[in-house]
Design a protein around this motif. Structure first.
Motif, short mmCIF file in Angstrom:
data_model
loop_
_atom_site.label_atom_id
_atom_site.label_comp_id
_atom_site.label_asym_id
_atom_site.label_seq_id
_atom_site.Cartn_x
_atom_site.Cartn_y
_atom_site.Cartn_z
N ARG A 284 0.83 -1.21 0.00
CA ARG A 284 0.00 0.00 0.00
C ARG A 284 0.86 1.26 0.00
O ARG A 284 0.57 2.22 -0.73
N THR A 285 1.90 1.26 0.81
CA THR A 285 2.76 2.44 0.90
C THR A 285 3.36 2.81 -0.45
O THR A 285 3.49 4.00 -0.79
N HIS A 286 3.71 1.79 -1.23
CA HIS A 286 4.39 2.04 -2.51
C HIS A 286 3.47 1.84 -3.71
O HIS A 286 3.95 1.81 -4.85
N ASP A 287 2.15 1.73 -3.45
CA ASP A 287 1.15 1.62 -4.52
C ASP A 287 1.46 0.44 -5.45
O ASP A 287 1.50 0.58 -6.67
N LEU A 288 1.68 -0.71 -4.84
CA LEU A 288 1.99 -1.92 -5.61
C LEU A 288 0.92 -2.98 -5.39
O LEU A 288 0.30 -3.05 -4.33
N ASP A 289 0.71 -3.80 -6.41
CA ASP A 289 -0.12 -4.98 -6.22
C ASP A 289 0.67 -5.96 -5.35
O ASP A 289 1.82 -6.27 -5.65
N PRO A 290 0.10 -6.48 -4.26
CA PRO A 290 0.89 -7.34 -3.36
C PRO A 290 1.37 -8.63 -4.01
O PRO A 290 2.48 -9.09 -3.70
N SER A 291 0.59 -9.20 -4.90
CA SER A 291 1.02 -10.43 -5.58
C SER A 291 2.21 -10.15 -6.48
O SER A 291 3.21 -10.89 -6.49
N GLN A 292 2.12 -9.08 -7.25
CA GLN A 292 3.23 -8.72 -8.14
C GLN A 292 4.47 -8.36 -7.34
O GLN A 292 5.58 -8.72 -7.73
N MET A 293 4.29 -7.68 -6.23
CA MET A 293 5.43 -7.33 -5.39
C MET A 293 6.13 -8.58 -4.88
O MET A 293 7.36 -8.69 -4.92
N ALA A 294 5.35 -9.58 -4.42
CA ALA A 294 5.93 -10.80 -3.88
C ALA A 294 6.66 -11.60 -4.96
O ALA A 294 7.75 -12.13 -4.73
N LEU A 295 6.09 -11.68 -6.16
CA LEU A 295 6.73 -12.41 -7.25
C LEU A 295 7.97 -11.69 -7.74
O LEU A 295 9.02 -12.31 -7.98
N ALA A 296 7.87 -10.37 -7.89
CA ALA A 296 9.02 -9.59 -8.35
C ALA A 296 10.17 -9.68 -7.36
O ALA A 296 11.35 -9.74 -7.75
N TRP A 297 9.85 -9.67 -6.06
CA TRP A 297 10.90 -9.82 -5.05
C TRP A 297 11.62 -11.14 -5.21
O TRP A 297 12.86 -11.20 -5.16
N CYS A 298 10.87 -12.22 -5.40
CA CYS A 298 11.51 -13.53 -5.59
C CYS A 298 12.49 -13.50 -6.75
O CYS A 298 13.58 -14.08 -6.68
N MET A 299 12.11 -12.82 -7.82
CA MET A 299 12.96 -12.79 -9.01
C MET A 299 14.26 -12.03 -8.79
O MET A 299 15.21 -12.17 -9.56
N THR A 300 14.33 -11.21 -7.72
CA THR A 300 15.56 -10.46 -7.44
C THR A 300 16.62 -11.29 -6.74
O THR A 300 17.78 -10.88 -6.65
N ARG A 301 16.25 -12.45 -6.20
CA ARG A 301 17.17 -13.21 -5.37
C ARG A 301 18.34 -13.74 -6.20
O ARG A 301 18.14 -14.21 -7.32
N PRO A 302 19.55 -13.72 -5.67
CA PRO A 302 20.74 -14.04 -6.47
C PRO A 302 20.82 -15.50 -6.91
O PRO A 302 21.56 -15.81 -7.84
N PHE A 303 20.06 -16.37 -6.26
CA PHE A 303 20.10 -17.79 -6.58
C PHE A 303 18.91 -18.25 -7.41
O PHE A 303 18.77 -19.43 -7.70
N MET A 304 18.02 -17.31 -7.77
CA MET A 304 16.77 -17.69 -8.40
C MET A 304 16.95 -17.99 -9.88
O MET A 304 17.49 -17.18 -10.64
N CYS A 305 16.46 -19.16 -10.28
CA CYS A 305 16.40 -19.48 -11.70
C CYS A 305 15.03 -19.09 -12.25
O CYS A 305 14.94 -18.30 -13.19
N SER A 306 13.96 -19.63 -11.66
CA SER A 306 12.62 -19.29 -12.14
C SER A 306 11.64 -19.41 -10.99
O SER A 306 11.79 -20.26 -10.11
N VAL A 307 10.61 -18.57 -11.01
CA VAL A 307 9.61 -18.51 -9.94
C VAL A 307 8.34 -19.19 -10.45
O VAL A 307 7.73 -18.73 -11.42
#
Length: 347
Positions: A284-307
């Motif tokens: 809410r603070t950053h005007d983001l969809d919570p689902s998209q925020m959670a998925l996009a965060w996962c994609m930032t992880r240095p070990f992530m291949c695919s979410v």
């Protein structure tokens, strides 16, 4: 859609992966096919399934149905070359499949053939072992996990036997790459050592649960992933829907995962809802969809291949697709880190 390397295999996959475990129970064949078509249009060419799917519930009557639904997509004209297809071999304790027999060199050929037949394909891009024969700390078993009864000599012998069988499948052209699921750092390192020892296929990926609310992978597995090129394929990145916020306030939407699994596999706890409130506050603070925020965060992880994400409606699929274009600011990342420190391991 960003593409990422699958271990050292030379295969590339989309950074988002379409999960299929509801196709055949919560979703019809037609709905599954529509999801595949839309995902491919969006550049998501990685599809994950398993011989035991669908779930919610798992039953002897539905085992293999999800693979059959994907096979029907190919039968109806879907281009095999357009999809990177992953499936899984069930193992010890899965009583609905081979009476819960463990994974072995003997079980692999027949299991591969069964998946190929249902999928109506000549090859599987990524063939994964669904969980270790020796047991796993996944699915909330981390609270009581005790490895003291393991026999490392027998474990290593089984790994050698399995890799021999897998190599024969590679030579036959039925599988292209090998992956693990619900594995530990010790187990993954032993599989890597076994590949060096036997010349069998090297582990390319590990499919474990990972989300803002389940971060066990951040410790030893993260280091192994990065240094050994064994990327994470994260399942339940939305914490079985908790991170969408749809279950807050005691709400149980009809047909939702919570309506079918009252404790969400051990994830439904008072602390979990408190953590979700905090993560929803960041969105809410950053005007983001919570689902998209959670998925996009996962994609930032240095070990992530695919979410790996799943959807039971096309609206949910569209939201997930939108996460591919979302870049989280430093402020968002800092706020998410703060929530994690205040709400570690909420289930």
């Amino acid at each position: 859609m960003e593409r990422r390397k699958l271990g050292r295999t030379g295969i590339e996959v989309s950074a988002l992966c379409l999960g299929s475990m509801t196709w055949g129970t919560q979703n019809t064949t037609e709905e599954g096919h529509t999801q595949i078509d839309r995902a491919l249009d969006a550049g998501i060419d990685f599809v994950d399934t398993a011989e035991m799917y669908p779930v919610n519930p798992i039953s002897a009557e539905t085992i293999g149905r999800t693979e059959q639904i994907i096979g029907m997509w190919f039968e109806r004209g879907g281009a095999r070359g357009d999809m990177v297809l992953a499936t899984k071999h069930s193992g010890a304790g899965m009583r609905h499949v081979r009476d819960g027999a463990p994974i072995s060199g003997d079980s692999i050929p027949q299991t591969v053939e069964g998946s190929l037949r249902r999928l109506q394909t000549d090859y599987i891009d990524l063939y994964q072992f669904h969980w270790p024969n020796r047991g796993s700390y996944m699915f909330r078993q981390n609270w009581t996990f005790d490895p003291s009864g393991q026999d490392p000599v027998a474990v290593r012998q089984n790994m050698d036997d399995c890799l021999g069988a897998l190599q024969r499948e590679v030579d036959r052209g039925t599988i292209r790459a090998f992956g693990l699921s619900n594995e530990s750092a010790w187990g993954t390192s032993e599989w890597l050592a076994a590949a060096d020892r036997t010349g069998g296929p090297r582990v390319a990926s590990v499919q474990n649960e990972y989300s803002l609310m389940c971060r066990l992978y951040d410790t030893d597995m993260a280091e192994l992933s990065v240094n050994e090129d064994v990327g994470l394929l994260s399942f339940s990145p939305l914490a079985t829907g908790l991170l969408t916020g749809k279950y807050q306030g005691g709400v149980v939407p009809e047909g939702s995962r919570l309506s079918l699994s009252p404790d969400l596999g051990g994830r439904k706890t008072p602390r979990a809802f408190e953590a979700v409130d905090a993560y929803l506050g960041v969105a809410r603070t950053h005007d983001l969809d919570p689902s998209q925020m959670a998925l996009a965060w996962c994609m930032t992880r240095p070990f992530m291949c695919s979410v790996i994400f799943g959807a039971t409606t096309m609206d949910q699929l569209e939201v997930a697709i939108g996460a591919a274009d979302l870049t989280l600011s430093d402020e968002v990342m800092a706020d998410l880190d703060s929530v994690h420190r205040n709400h570690p391991m909420p289930y």
